[in-house]
Enzyme design. Structure first.
Site, short mmCIF file in Angstrom:
data_model
loop_
_atom_site.label_atom_id
_atom_site.label_comp_id
_atom_site.label_asym_id
_atom_site.label_seq_id
_atom_site.Cartn_x
_atom_site.Cartn_y
_atom_site.Cartn_z
N LYS A 2 1.84 -21.71 22.23
CA LYS A 2 0.97 -21.61 21.06
C LYS A 2 1.74 -22.10 19.84
CE LYS A 2 -0.18 -18.60 17.76
NZ LYS A 2 -0.43 -19.59 16.71
N GLU B 83 13.86 -10.67 4.09
CA GLU B 83 14.04 -12.11 4.27
C GLU B 83 13.14 -12.84 3.26
OE1 GLU B 83 12.46 -13.73 7.91
OE2 GLU B 83 14.25 -14.95 8.21
N GLY C 109 9.66 -15.78 15.53
CA GLY C 109 8.85 -15.52 14.34
C GLY C 109 9.42 -14.33 13.59
N GLY C 110 8.58 -13.67 12.82
CA GLY C 110 9.04 -12.56 11.99
C GLY C 110 8.99 -11.22 12.73
N GLU D 234 13.16 -13.93 19.09
CA GLU D 234 14.08 -14.58 18.14
C GLU D 234 13.49 -14.41 16.76
OE1 GLU D 234 16.93 -15.91 18.66
OE2 GLU D 234 16.96 -15.97 20.83
N LEU D 235 14.06 -13.49 15.99
CA LEU D 235 13.40 -13.13 14.72
C LEU D 235 14.23 -13.56 13.52
CD1 LEU D 235 12.31 -9.61 15.99
CD2 LEU D 235 11.21 -11.81 16.35
N TRP E 21 6.21 -22.01 12.34
CA TRP E 21 5.98 -23.38 11.91
C TRP E 21 7.26 -24.16 11.65
CZ3 TRP E 21 8.34 -24.06 7.38
CH2 TRP E 21 8.60 -22.89 6.64
N ASN E 22 8.36 -23.47 11.35
CA ASN E 22 9.58 -24.22 11.00
C ASN E 22 10.28 -24.66 12.28
OD1 ASN E 22 10.53 -21.60 11.69
ND2 ASN E 22 12.47 -22.12 10.76
N CYS F 125 15.96 -19.36 9.98
CA CYS F 125 16.25 -17.97 10.39
C CYS F 125 17.72 -17.64 10.18
CB CYS F 125 15.86 -17.77 11.85
SG CYS F 125 16.61 -18.98 12.93
P1 NAD Z 1 5.16 -15.33 12.06
O1 NAD Z 1 5.80 -14.18 12.76
O2 NAD Z 1 4.19 -15.07 10.99
O3 NAD Z 1 4.38 -16.27 13.11
C1 NAD Z 1 5.02 -16.76 14.28
C2 NAD Z 1 3.96 -17.09 15.32
O4 NAD Z 1 3.35 -15.87 15.76
C3 NAD Z 1 2.81 -17.98 14.83
O5 NAD Z 1 2.51 -18.93 15.84
C4 NAD Z 1 1.67 -17.00 14.66
O6 NAD Z 1 0.39 -17.56 14.79
C5 NAD Z 1 1.93 -16.01 15.77
N1 NAD Z 1 1.29 -14.72 15.59
C6 NAD Z 1 0.96 -14.11 14.43
N2 NAD Z 1 0.39 -12.90 14.68
C7 NAD Z 1 0.36 -12.75 16.02
C8 NAD Z 1 -0.10 -11.72 16.90
N3 NAD Z 1 -0.64 -10.60 16.43
N4 NAD Z 1 0.05 -11.89 18.23
C9 NAD Z 1 0.63 -13.01 18.71
N5 NAD Z 1 1.06 -14.04 17.94
C10 NAD Z 1 0.95 -13.90 16.60
O7 NAD Z 1 6.37 -16.24 11.54
P2 NAD Z 1 6.32 -17.47 10.52
O8 NAD Z 1 6.05 -16.99 9.15
O9 NAD Z 1 5.48 -18.56 11.09
O10 NAD Z 1 7.86 -17.94 10.62
C11 NAD Z 1 8.87 -17.37 9.89
C12 NAD Z 1 9.64 -16.32 10.66
O11 NAD Z 1 10.19 -16.86 11.87
C13 NAD Z 1 10.82 -15.84 9.87
O12 NAD Z 1 10.94 -14.44 9.95
C14 NAD Z 1 12.00 -16.52 10.56
O13 NAD Z 1 13.24 -15.89 10.38
C15 NAD Z 1 11.57 -16.51 11.98
N6 NAD Z 1 12.33 -17.50 12.76
C16 NAD Z 1 13.28 -17.06 13.65
C17 NAD Z 1 14.05 -18.00 14.37
C18 NAD Z 1 15.10 -17.57 15.38
O14 NAD Z 1 15.44 -18.36 16.24
N7 NAD Z 1 15.66 -16.36 15.31
C19 NAD Z 1 13.84 -19.35 14.16
C20 NAD Z 1 12.88 -19.76 13.24
C21 NAD Z 1 12.13 -18.82 12.55
#
Ligand code: NAD
Length: 488
Positions: free
Chosen positions: A173, A380, A226-227, A248-249, A149-150, A282
């Site tokens: 998505k 984190e 994401g995470g 990209e985590l 979301w960020n 991140c």
């Molecule tokens: P998240 O991992 O919970 O969700 C990310 C996305 O994955 C969402 O769209 C979610 O719906 C989807 N998702 C969730 N479960 C899934 C599954 N089983 N299969 C497929 N898709 C699924 O992350 P968040 O809480 O929305 O965001 C925060 C995380 O993102 C933090 O860990 C942050 O460090 C990371 N992040 C990384 C970067 C980077 O460039 N390295 C940039 C921004 C954020």
């Protein structure tokens, strides 16, 4: 109440089901979002696949793809304020940051527009007579892009830009926590003139939407931000289809300050490095590693600035720290602080949720010098919480910095040039910022290793990563092929 729509095959609709989106500044429902389930996901992947093979995209010249991306860049720039306001409303991210970031997102599309017709193959000086061999760079196919979301407009630009420049098609998505900016972006994309289905934008939940998309047999590549926990699901999902992935985590990035640093710059960079975007970044410099000789002075200056930060409504230009995006984020911060304090970390400032409506949380600093194993140094937060460690020697600083399972970003503040070079060489992170922090550009690759993922976004390599190489052999002799049972 505003009702948003998903974008599949060039058409907008309200989806199989809908869900509410909350305003983080009030905790109240402000909009209804389309919830994509299996049927919508399948439709979106089908639309992307149809578009991938349709002549109006497959046969389009790279130069023409670049022109469309340039038109998209202009549209993003024209609509930047509207997109920024929506992102602020849905994520709680301050308007100061979203407006600056979205204006820059247009430049990312411009960069990839320019690259579209510079993705070149190669001719090989092959070791056989009468043979021409060359490499074609061809698009991977349907890309599933999954974003958190960020900074969604930014994080999707670094996927959509290079993927379309390379000739792929995309199902994006958006995050279920704040999909509004991406669903609105789809409306802007629609005006740019791409053939239908080249980009499809859906949103929904991890299990019922993200999982179905990333396991889909027609998906060639999954570009995920994401995470780390979700990333493991993504990798397992992609294994169904043996699709490639880029991940990209998160991070637990070290911010190292030596005693010879320009302290005013280092304090300001640390303040923005950890408290900007309410720490939901991140690359947040979330582990301050400070020289013992200047620790007391540095922490005093840091505390003073942290306590003077303007906390307020995200749509107010004066606000420096807005709310966290969700109540879950706030509870996570509180429980991680509590367990770290139990482990011996000392609270210097902040640490308790702010009263009233919305998910507000103050800038928080934890001194962990007596608690090197505290949870806050390992996990984190994705919130405005800084953990502090200190050192006497360069070796010690380096060891503390590299003592993490993540490897995304790092910062070094020093006036000593030779020391800066030694640190650059030995820091285990995808990005090293020296005497600066949190700088990004479409021209520079971005990404990490370890628990921070793999693959790079930004730069030329990112566009090449959306291509596959085809080796072409052409025999130039008119003589009959001699022995058919020998490989030549
Ligand atoms: P998240 O991992 O919970 O969700 C990310 C996305 O994955 C969402 O769209 C979610 O719906 C989807 N998702 C969730 N479960 C899934 C599954 N089983 N299969 C497929 N898709 C699924 O992350 P968040 O809480 O929305 O965001 C925060 C995380 O993102 C933090 O860990 C942050 O460090 C990371 N992040 C990384 C970067 C980077 O460039 N390295 C940039 C921004 C954020």
């Amino acid at each position: 109440m505003q009702q948003f729509q998903q974008y599949i095959g060039g058409r907008f609709d309200a989806g199989t089901a809908q869900f509410d989106s909350l305003d983080p500044a009030t905790g109240q429902v402000w909009a209804r979002m389309p919830e994509a389930r299996e049927a919508d996901v399948t439709r979106a992947v089908q639309a992307a696949e149809d578009a991938f093979f349709a002549p109006d995209w497959a046969d389009m010249t790279a130069t023409q793809r670049g022109k469309l991306l340039m038109r998209l860049a202009d549209l993003v720039a024209e609509n930047a304020q509207r997109l920024a306001a929506l992102e602020t409303r849905d994520t709680g991210k301050i308007i100061r940051e979203t407006s600056a970031q979205i204006a820059y997102v247009a430049d990312y599309y411009r960069y990839y527009a320019g690259l579209a017709d510079k993705i070149e193959g190669a001719h090989l000086p092959i070791d056989k007579p009468d043979m021409e061999v060359w490499l074609r760079r061809e698009p991977l196919g349907v890309v599933a892009a999954v974003v958190p979301w960020n900074s969604q407009l930014f994080l999707s630009a670094v996927k959509i830009g290079p993927a379309l420049a390379a000739g792929c098609t995309v199902v994006l998505k958006a995050s279920e926590e704040a999909p509004a900016p991406m669903l609105e972006f789809a409306r802007i994309f629609d005006q740019a003139g791409f053939p239908p289905g080249v980009l499809n934008v859906i949103t929904g939940f991890g299990a019922s939407c993200g999982s179905v998309l990333t396991a889909h047999p027609r998906v060639a590549h999954v570009a995920f931000t994401g995470g780390p926990a979700t990333a493991r699901h993504i990798v397992r999902n992609s294994a169904e289809n043996l699709a490639s992935t880029s991940l990209e985590l998160g991070g637990k990035s070290p911010f190292i300050v030596f005693e010879d640093a320009d302290l005013e710059s280092a304090v300001n960079a640390q303040i923005s490095g950890i408290f900007a975007a309410t720490g939901q970044s991140c690359v947040a410099g979330s582990r301050l590693i400070i020289a013992n000789k200047i620790k007391d002075e540095f922490l005093a200056r840091l505390k003073e600035k942290a306590e003077a930060v303007v906390i307020g409504a995200p749509d107010d230009m004066a606000t420096e720290v807005g709310p966290l995006c969700t109540e879950a984020q706030r509870s996570h911060a509180l429980s991680l602080i509590a367990s770290s304090v139990e482990q011996g970390a000392k609270l210097i400032t902040g640490g308790t949720a702010l009263p009233g409506e919305g998910y507000y949380f103050p800038p928080t600093i934890l001194d962990c010098t007596a608690a090197p194993e505290a949870a806050c140094l390992r996990q984190e937060f994705f919130g405005p919480v800084l953990s502090v460690l200190s050192f006497d020697s360069e070796e010690e600083a380096l060891a503390l910095a590299n003592d993490t399972a993540f490897g995304l970003a790092s910062g070094v503040f020093t006036q000593n040039l030779t020391r800066a070079h030694r640190m650059i060489r030995r820091l285990r992170a995808g990005i090293v910022w020296v005497n600066t922090y949190r700088a990004v550009s479409p021209i520079a690759p971005f990404g990490g290793h370890g628990l921070s993922g793999h693959g790079r976004e930004g730069g030329l390599q990112a566009a090449l990563d959306y291509t596959k190489v085809k080796a072409v052999w052409l025999r130039t002799s008119d003589d009959p092929i001699p022995d058919p049972f020998v490989m030549r």
